[in-house]
Scaffold this active site. Sequence first.
Site, PDB file in Angstrom:
ATOM      1  N   GLY A  15      38.494  51.751  44.329  1.00 12.82           N
ATOM      2  CA  GLY A  15      38.818  51.919  45.740  1.00 12.82           C
ATOM      3  C   GLY A  15      38.348  53.255  46.277  1.00 12.82           C
ATOM      4  O   GLY A  15      37.805  53.342  47.384  1.00 12.82           O
ATOM      5  N   SER A 136      37.930  39.596  38.698  1.00 18.32           N
ATOM      6  CA  SER A 136      37.770  40.067  37.319  1.00 18.32           C
ATOM      7  C   SER A 136      36.960  39.060  36.531  1.00 18.32           C
ATOM      8  O   SER A 136      36.949  37.856  36.852  1.00 18.32           O
ATOM      9  CB  SER A 136      39.144  40.240  36.655  1.00 18.32           C
ATOM     10  OG  SER A 136      39.012  40.392  35.254  1.00 18.32           O
ATOM     11  N   TYR A 149      47.388  37.229  34.455  1.00 17.51           N
ATOM     12  CA  TYR A 149      46.364  37.990  35.174  1.00 17.51           C
ATOM     13  C   TYR A 149      45.122  37.136  35.388  1.00 17.51           C
ATOM     14  O   TYR A 149      44.580  37.059  36.493  1.00 17.51           O
ATOM     15  CB  TYR A 149      46.025  39.245  34.369  1.00 17.51           C
ATOM     16  CG  TYR A 149      44.910  40.091  34.930  1.00 17.51           C
ATOM     17  CD1 TYR A 149      45.174  41.070  35.892  1.00 17.51           C
ATOM     18  CD2 TYR A 149      43.601  39.940  34.493  1.00 17.51           C
ATOM     19  CE1 TYR A 149      44.147  41.859  36.397  1.00 17.51           C
ATOM     20  CE2 TYR A 149      42.571  40.719  34.993  1.00 17.51           C
ATOM     21  CZ  TYR A 149      42.858  41.677  35.938  1.00 17.51           C
ATOM     22  OH  TYR A 149      41.836  42.454  36.440  1.00 17.51           O
TER      23      TYR A 149
END
Length: 239
Positions: A15, A136, A149
């Site tokens: 970020g 991901s 996840y």
Amino acid sequence: MAGYTLITGASGAIGRAAALKLAAKKKPLFLHYHQSKNEAFALKEKCEAYGVPVYLVKSDLSKKGGAEELFKQLHSPVHTLIYNCGISHYGFFQDIQEKELYELGNLHLLNAMLLTKKLLPSMISNKQGNIVMISSIWGNRGAAMEVAYSAFKGGVNSFVKSLSKETARSGIRVNALAPGVIETPMMAGFSDEERAALKEEIPSGRFGTAEEAAEAISFLTSEKAGYINGHVLDINGGW
């Protein structure tokens, strides 16, 4: 003034790199953070050095209502959303607590969808918009010991591919970036031996950098990627 770019998780490695990259391109910014207040304020100052307006917004996106809390702090239209939040939970799926499961779901998928839903009306009205979700490699392949996840990141990928089909005629592009191993503070928990073994598995023989991820984000949000829509871009060194 052009519409703002909102970066969630802006105080993290990817970020932060994305914020600096876009500030250098003179993009006004909303930078979201939750707990890393000092890092967020330091990043704000660095971005402002490029002569662009920068505002901080704080919310907990792991909680129900996190997207609403964030959205209420936005005082100007958002042209570009970079949803870059993430924590991992390492362990057997049967050992995860229900509270942790909901936190992962809110952070990675549900609040990503809800925040997008809140931002879409303005984008549709203006007939332009850009959404990039940070997914991901495990969203594509799945990973043992990171089942929840992986499942939520897989949901992000499906969300991107589906939503892009609805919004394309309104001039809104929706894509995702799927990093492999990126050199970030999240890697601090790995021993030297574990890091070396992991690098051996990666054809490029190294980890990626946050700056390389930021370059990909910058490209996906640029006019150069104008015909790229509903795509999940791998950035994993060939892994």
